[in-house]
Scaffold this motif. Sequence first.
Motif, PDB file in Angstrom:
ATOM      1  N   LEU A 131      36.332  29.396  34.592  1.00  0.00           N
ATOM      2  CA  LEU A 131      37.582  30.153  34.573  1.00  0.00           C
ATOM      3  C   LEU A 131      38.228  30.049  35.949  1.00  0.00           C
ATOM      4  O   LEU A 131      37.957  30.855  36.846  1.00  0.00           O
ATOM      5  N   SER A 132      39.053  29.057  36.127  1.00  0.00           N
ATOM      6  CA  SER A 132      39.658  28.792  37.431  1.00  0.00           C
ATOM      7  C   SER A 132      40.523  29.964  37.885  1.00  0.00           C
ATOM      8  O   SER A 132      41.392  30.436  37.143  1.00  0.00           O
ATOM      9  N   GLY A 133      40.267  30.431  39.094  1.00  0.00           N
ATOM     10  CA  GLY A 133      41.046  31.526  39.645  1.00  0.00           C
ATOM     11  C   GLY A 133      40.531  32.911  39.305  1.00  0.00           C
ATOM     12  O   GLY A 133      41.100  33.914  39.756  1.00  0.00           O
ATOM     13  N   ALA A 134      39.455  32.991  38.532  1.00  0.00           N
ATOM     14  CA  ALA A 134      38.893  34.297  38.181  1.00  0.00           C
ATOM     15  C   ALA A 134      38.283  34.947  39.420  1.00  0.00           C
ATOM     16  O   ALA A 134      37.811  34.275  40.333  1.00  0.00           O
ATOM     17  N   ILE A 135      38.297  36.285  39.439  1.00  0.00           N
ATOM     18  CA  ILE A 135      37.699  37.026  40.552  1.00  0.00           C
ATOM     19  C   ILE A 135      36.651  37.986  39.987  1.00  0.00           C
ATOM     20  O   ILE A 135      36.719  38.393  38.829  1.00  0.00           O
ATOM     21  N   ASN A 136      35.670  38.325  40.811  1.00  0.00           N
ATOM     22  CA  ASN A 136      34.637  39.265  40.384  1.00  0.00           C
ATOM     23  C   ASN A 136      35.250  40.617  40.068  1.00  0.00           C
ATOM     24  O   ASN A 136      36.139  41.104  40.783  1.00  0.00           O
ATOM     25  N   TYR A 137      34.757  41.231  39.004  1.00  0.00           N
ATOM     26  CA  TYR A 137      35.227  42.566  38.639  1.00  0.00           C
ATOM     27  C   TYR A 137      34.791  43.572  39.694  1.00  0.00           C
ATOM     28  O   TYR A 137      33.616  43.649  40.057  1.00  0.00           O
ATOM     29  N   ASP A 138      35.741  44.337  40.181  1.00  0.00           N
ATOM     30  CA  ASP A 138      35.483  45.383  41.175  1.00  0.00           C
ATOM     31  C   ASP A 138      35.641  46.734  40.488  1.00  0.00           C
ATOM     32  O   ASP A 138      36.758  47.140  40.166  1.00  0.00           O
ATOM     33  N   PRO A 139      34.534  47.460  40.243  1.00  0.00           N
ATOM     34  CA  PRO A 139      34.620  48.726  39.514  1.00  0.00           C
ATOM     35  C   PRO A 139      35.386  49.807  40.260  1.00  0.00           C
ATOM     36  O   PRO A 139      35.857  50.774  39.641  1.00  0.00           O
ATOM     37  N   VAL A 140      35.520  49.667  41.589  1.00  0.00           N
ATOM     38  CA  VAL A 140      36.273  50.650  42.366  1.00  0.00           C
ATOM     39  C   VAL A 140      37.768  50.390  42.235  1.00  0.00           C
ATOM     40  O   VAL A 140      38.571  51.322  42.068  1.00  0.00           O
ATOM     41  N   ALA A 141      38.147  49.126  42.268  1.00  0.00           N
ATOM     42  CA  ALA A 141      39.569  48.775  42.234  1.00  0.00           C
ATOM     43  C   ALA A 141      40.146  48.773  40.833  1.00  0.00           C
ATOM     44  O   ALA A 141      41.349  49.011  40.650  1.00  0.00           O
ATOM     45  N   THR A 142      39.300  48.495  39.825  1.00  0.00           N
ATOM     46  CA  THR A 142      39.803  48.333  38.452  1.00  0.00           C
ATOM     47  C   THR A 142      39.008  49.196  37.483  1.00  0.00           C
ATOM     48  O   THR A 142      37.803  48.997  37.318  1.00  0.00           O
ATOM     49  N   PHE A 198      26.188  47.813  39.703  1.00  0.00           N
ATOM     50  CA  PHE A 198      27.174  47.783  40.783  1.00  0.00           C
ATOM     51  C   PHE A 198      26.880  46.631  41.736  1.00  0.00           C
ATOM     52  O   PHE A 198      27.791  46.072  42.352  1.00  0.00           O
ATOM     53  N   ARG A 199      25.618  46.265  41.869  1.00  0.00           N
ATOM     54  CA  ARG A 199      25.251  45.177  42.757  1.00  0.00           C
ATOM     55  C   ARG A 199      25.658  43.826  42.177  1.00  0.00           C
ATOM     56  O   ARG A 199      26.160  42.954  42.895  1.00  0.00           O
TER      57      ARG A 199
END
Length: 264
Positions: free
Chosen positions: A106-117, A141-142
């Motif tokens: 998935l080009s351009g995908a970013i890790n899911y951030d539970p704090v931001a999203t 969370f890790r």
Amino acid sequence: MEQKLQLRTVNVTRYMQALREGGSLPALAAADDGFKYVLKFRGAGQREKALIAELLGGEIARILGLKVPELVFANLDPAFGRSEGDEEIQDLLKGSQGLNLALHYLSGAINYDPVATKIDTFLASKIVWLDLLITNVDRTFRNTNMLMWNRELWLIDHGAAFLFQHGWTRWKENATKPFPIIANHVLLQQAEKLDQVNEEFSSLLSKEKIDAIVSLIPEEWLLAGRDGDNAAELRTVYADFLKLRMSYSDQFTKEANDARKSLI
């Protein structure tokens, strides 16, 4: 009637770079269909059992309507990697000749951030329920093992699921016993609709669908673990584990609800 499922098979044409986020050294690779993939090697870590868990977890998630990158079987030619300068990677490539597993990149995908999203409580409940079913210890969370791509949440990395594989003779016990690790799930606090999801998914994931998913496991992966010499019998254990686990879905849903209440 049993449903027939099928994964595409590609040939790896180019090793591009190691993805060192995980201990199993997955890699970004190109294939003969013109696409890029995250390649999971049969010679890494928990070997073929990790690939089986990845295959089953990903395709179960897909059946349940969750977003997972396309999974494909990926052939690695014996000559592949001979020019690789890194000895560790060269050994990994040599030990992974033949059939491996890959996820569409998935080009351009970013890790899911539970704090931001923050995600929808229904979706959170679906993912927690999935991980309860497949006894996935690695959505914390890790290591959230989720990506944001095109503003949607995608699930990756199910190789740490199906714990019973590592204590093969205790598969029935593992299917029915509590799964306290769910208390560490990154989405548990948001999973407010587990009972609703349990009702929906219990009817959606039929025995026929389980059989169809399990039928995808290659014979050579089953026999490589040396848990038996009959691939059909080994495949049946995976199906029976999932069916028995499904019959306990009310119990594991309650377990997650109780764990969630302790977090609020």
